[in-house]
Motif scaffolding. Structure first.
Motif, PDB file in Angstrom:
ATOM      1  N   GLN A   1      13.651  10.451  -6.190  1.00  0.00           N
ATOM      2  CA  GLN A   1      13.031  11.074  -7.356  1.00  0.00           C
ATOM      3  C   GLN A   1      11.565  11.390  -7.085  1.00  0.00           C
ATOM      4  N   THR A   2      10.897  10.495  -6.331  1.00  0.00           N
ATOM      5  CA  THR A   2       9.509  10.757  -5.954  1.00  0.00           C
ATOM      6  C   THR A   2       9.404  12.011  -5.108  1.00  0.00           C
ATOM      7  N   LEU A   3      10.313  12.148  -4.149  1.00  0.00           N
ATOM      8  CA  LEU A   3      10.296  13.334  -3.293  1.00  0.00           C
ATOM      9  C   LEU A   3      10.586  14.595  -4.101  1.00  0.00           C
ATOM     10  N   TRP A   4      11.492  14.492  -5.081  1.00  0.00           N
ATOM     11  CA  TRP A   4      11.780  15.626  -5.953  1.00  0.00           C
ATOM     12  C   TRP A   4      10.520  16.060  -6.707  1.00  0.00           C
ATOM     13  N   ILE A   5       9.809  15.107  -7.268  1.00  0.00           N
ATOM     14  CA  ILE A   5       8.607  15.427  -8.048  1.00  0.00           C
ATOM     15  C   ILE A   5       7.559  16.100  -7.172  1.00  0.00           C
ATOM     16  N   ILE A   6       7.312  15.525  -5.999  1.00  0.00           N
ATOM     17  CA  ILE A   6       6.296  16.093  -5.103  1.00  0.00           C
ATOM     18  C   ILE A   6       6.713  17.478  -4.631  1.00  0.00           C
ATOM     19  N   LEU A   7       7.983  17.637  -4.254  1.00  0.00           N
ATOM     20  CA  LEU A   7       8.460  18.925  -3.745  1.00  0.00           C
ATOM     21  C   LEU A   7       8.397  20.003  -4.814  1.00  0.00           C
ATOM     22  N   VAL A   8       8.914  19.694  -6.016  1.00  0.00           N
ATOM     23  CA  VAL A   8       8.913  20.694  -7.095  1.00  0.00           C
ATOM     24  C   VAL A   8       7.485  21.036  -7.503  1.00  0.00           C
TER      25      VAL A   8
ATOM     26  N   VAL B   1       6.103  23.391  -4.952  1.00  0.00           N
ATOM     27  CA  VAL B   1       6.716  24.720  -5.106  1.00  0.00           C
ATOM     28  C   VAL B   1       6.100  25.466  -6.287  1.00  0.00           C
ATOM     29  N   LEU B   2       5.897  24.769  -7.414  1.00  0.00           N
ATOM     30  CA  LEU B   2       5.319  25.411  -8.587  1.00  0.00           C
ATOM     31  C   LEU B   2       3.876  25.849  -8.333  1.00  0.00           C
ATOM     32  N   ILE B   3       3.100  24.997  -7.665  1.00  0.00           N
ATOM     33  CA  ILE B   3       1.704  25.339  -7.389  1.00  0.00           C
ATOM     34  C   ILE B   3       1.619  26.528  -6.436  1.00  0.00           C
ATOM     35  N   VAL B   4       2.439  26.520  -5.395  1.00  0.00           N
ATOM     36  CA  VAL B   4       2.443  27.645  -4.445  1.00  0.00           C
ATOM     37  C   VAL B   4       2.928  28.916  -5.138  1.00  0.00           C
TER      38      VAL B   4
ATOM     39  N   ALA C   1       0.832  -1.209   0.000  1.00  0.00           N
ATOM     40  CA  ALA C   1       0.000   0.000   0.000  1.00  0.00           C
ATOM     41  C   ALA C   1       0.865   1.258   0.000  1.00  0.00           C
ATOM     42  N   THR C   2       1.971   1.240   0.724  1.00  0.00           N
ATOM     43  CA  THR C   2       2.861   2.403   0.756  1.00  0.00           C
ATOM     44  C   THR C   2       3.521   2.637  -0.597  1.00  0.00           C
ATOM     45  N   LEU C   3       3.956   1.549  -1.234  1.00  0.00           N
ATOM     46  CA  LEU C   3       4.566   1.684  -2.559  1.00  0.00           C
ATOM     47  C   LEU C   3       3.568   2.211  -3.588  1.00  0.00           C
ATOM     48  N   LEU C   4       2.334   1.691  -3.534  1.00  0.00           N
ATOM     49  CA  LEU C   4       1.306   2.176  -4.450  1.00  0.00           C
ATOM     50  C   LEU C   4       0.952   3.636  -4.164  1.00  0.00           C
ATOM     51  N   GLY C   5       0.898   3.975  -2.875  1.00  0.00           N
ATOM     52  CA  GLY C   5       0.626   5.358  -2.511  1.00  0.00           C
ATOM     53  C   GLY C   5       1.723   6.303  -2.989  1.00  0.00           C
ATOM     54  N   GLN C   6       2.976   5.820  -2.930  1.00  0.00           N
ATOM     55  CA  GLN C   6       4.105   6.618  -3.422  1.00  0.00           C
ATOM     56  C   GLN C   6       3.957   6.879  -4.915  1.00  0.00           C
ATOM     57  N   ASP C   7       3.633   5.834  -5.670  1.00  0.00           N
ATOM     58  CA  ASP C   7       3.435   6.011  -7.111  1.00  0.00           C
ATOM     59  C   ASP C   7       2.231   6.908  -7.392  1.00  0.00           C
ATOM     60  N   GLY C   8       1.170   6.742  -6.603  1.00  0.00           N
ATOM     61  CA  GLY C   8      -0.020   7.559  -6.811  1.00  0.00           C
ATOM     62  C   GLY C   8       0.232   9.040  -6.560  1.00  0.00           C
ATOM     63  N   LEU C   9       0.981   9.349  -5.509  1.00  0.00           N
ATOM     64  CA  LEU C   9       1.311  10.748  -5.227  1.00  0.00           C
ATOM     65  C   LEU C   9       2.210  11.328  -6.309  1.00  0.00           C
ATOM     66  N   THR C  10       3.153  10.520  -6.794  1.00  0.00           N
ATOM     67  CA  THR C  10       4.044  10.983  -7.859  1.00  0.00           C
ATOM     68  C   THR C  10       3.255  11.332  -9.112  1.00  0.00           C
ATOM     69  N   ASN C  11       2.410  10.395  -9.547  1.00  0.00           N
ATOM     70  CA  ASN C  11       1.602  10.651 -10.734  1.00  0.00           C
ATOM     71  C   ASN C  11       0.615  11.782 -10.497  1.00  0.00           C
ATOM     72  N   GLY C  12       0.013  11.795  -9.305  1.00  0.00           N
ATOM     73  CA  GLY C  12      -0.974  12.825  -8.995  1.00  0.00           C
ATOM     74  C   GLY C  12      -0.388  14.219  -8.991  1.00  0.00           C
ATOM     75  N   ALA C  13       0.865  14.352  -8.548  1.00  0.00           N
ATOM     76  CA  ALA C  13       1.510  15.671  -8.548  1.00  0.00           C
ATOM     77  C   ALA C  13       1.682  16.186  -9.976  1.00  0.00           C
ATOM     78  N   ILE C  14       2.059  15.293 -10.901  1.00  0.00           N
ATOM     79  CA  ILE C  14       2.194  15.688 -12.301  1.00  0.00           C
ATOM     80  C   ILE C  14       0.834  16.021 -12.894  1.00  0.00           C
ATOM     81  N   TYR C  15      -0.166  15.184 -12.621  1.00  0.00           N
ATOM     82  CA  TYR C  15      -1.502  15.445 -13.150  1.00  0.00           C
ATOM     83  C   TYR C  15      -2.054  16.762 -12.600  1.00  0.00           C
ATOM     84  N   ALA C  16      -1.696  17.102 -11.376  1.00  0.00           N
ATOM     85  CA  ALA C  16      -2.167  18.361 -10.790  1.00  0.00           C
ATOM     86  C   ALA C  16      -1.598  19.559 -11.553  1.00  0.00           C
TER      87      ALA C  16
END
Length: 345
Positions: free
Chosen positions: A197-204, A207-210, A6-21
């Motif tokens: 890389q996941t943390l980079w995607i979420i963080l960036v 930052v872009l949204i803010v 579940a944690t691994l899937l959640g990690q992938d989901g947040l990564t993809n979701g950040a890009i989709y956002a």
């Protein structure tokens, strides 16, 4: 399913979701300001990823020639309009600067040792190549039809998407590409290793949204775009140029699309035609926001990423169907609660 999966899937989901956002916000921004559904947004994603990959391999990405060609056409149209009316030295200087910028990028691509430059500089070069394509695209394909019905703008957007897919095949070829990760390190959370890389995607992405929120709330240009989104006619009466608003929103969309491509290129192989499906999932998030609400669109896009990730575990063959089926209940709910007011046209 256990906690580790579940944690691994959640990690992938947040990564993809950040890009989709990011893509959902781009679609929403362009639509509210210009009434254009930016179908070619996905091509900015793939162009960003493939250009970054070419630079890392030490090859000139060829995209600089497309930039020079489109800039030359843009400048030629500007000069033609100047010749028909009255010569404006300021506008001529801006035209010369645009052409000089394109020539500078061609020179940099062919005289720099691209493979040896730092990764941050490679990303900046990629953005410098792709972001100007946004305003030029608006100038050439949409500005002459700015007052056309929304259906005409949609048809032009679809045609532009098809043309850009063909251009992508011509420039980059049918082979896919993946870039080097920003960092190879990882962080352990219990029994699960989180990829840097996941943390980079979420963080960036955050930052872009803010940064976008602050720009729209605090800066003059951001307030001008907000005014255009709320009431185009009122903004025009207040002296806000619709041409400036259109070019600015397309530039932001190109920036966010290219940045998204740079972010996801290290974790997935992208091809010249991969962008459409990616942007379509951002469109699902924008639909959840009703093509009006930025926060709801961002939240909806993250939800799309999470649903997609967990669908890969439970029903991987149907994950695309599950994601795109999400549009239906929201469209029904929006339709039942809308007041069916005639369009301002």
């Amino acid at each position: 399913m256990n906690f580790q999966i579940a944690t691994l899937l959640g990690q992938d989901g947040l990564t993809n979701g950040a890009i989709y956002a990011l893509l959902a916000l781009s679609i929403l921004l362009v639509f509210t300001v210009t009434r254009i559904l930016l179908i070619p947004l996905g091509e900015f994603v793939t162009f960003g990823a493939l250009t970054m990959a070419a630079i890392q391999m030490g090859k000139a990405p060829v995209l600089e020639w497309l930039l020079l060609l489109l800039t030359t056409i843009d400048c030629s149209l500007d000069i033609y309009q100047q010749a028909r009316t009255r010569i404006d030295k300021t506008k001529l200087q801006k035209t010369a600067l645009k052409l000089g910028y394109a020539l500078l990028m061609v020179g940099l691509m062919h005289y720099l040792n691209l493979a040896e430059t730092p990764m941050f500089f490679q990303a900046v070069l990629t953005l410098c190549l792709i972001v100007p394509l946004g305003p030029i695209m608006y100038r050439l394909f949409f500005q002459p039809l700015a007052d056309a019905p929304a259906l005409v703008l949609l048809i032009v957007s679809i045609a532009t998407h098809v043309a850009m897919v063909g251009v992508g095949l011509l420039l980059f070829g049918p082979e896919g590409a993946r870039t080097q990760p920003f960092s190879d390190s990882g962080f352990r959370l219990g029994n699960v290793m989180l990829k840097s890389q996941t943390l980079w995607i979420i963080l960036v992405s955050i930052v872009l949204i803010v940064s976008l929120f602050i720009a729209f709330e605090r800066t003059l240009y951001g307030k001008a775009l907000r005014a255009t989104a709320v009431n185009r006619m009122g903004a025009r009466l207040q002296g806000i140029s619709p041409v400036f608003a259109g070019k600015a929103t397309f530039a932001l969309a190109a920036f966010l699309g290219a940045a998204s491509g740079i972010l996801i290129a290290p974790i997935t192989t992208l091809y010249y035609d991969s962008g459409f499906i990616i942007s379509l999932k951002g469109f699902v998030g924008a639909i959840i926001g009703g093509l009006i609400s930025y926060p709801i669109a961002a939240i909806g896009a993250v939800a799309v990423g999470m649903i997609e990730a967990f669908s890969m575990f439970w029903a991987s063959n149907y994950k695309e169907i599950i994601v795109f089926t999400l549009i239906i209940p929201f469209l029904i709910w929006r339709s039942m609660n809308s007041q069916h007011v005639e369009d301002e046209e």
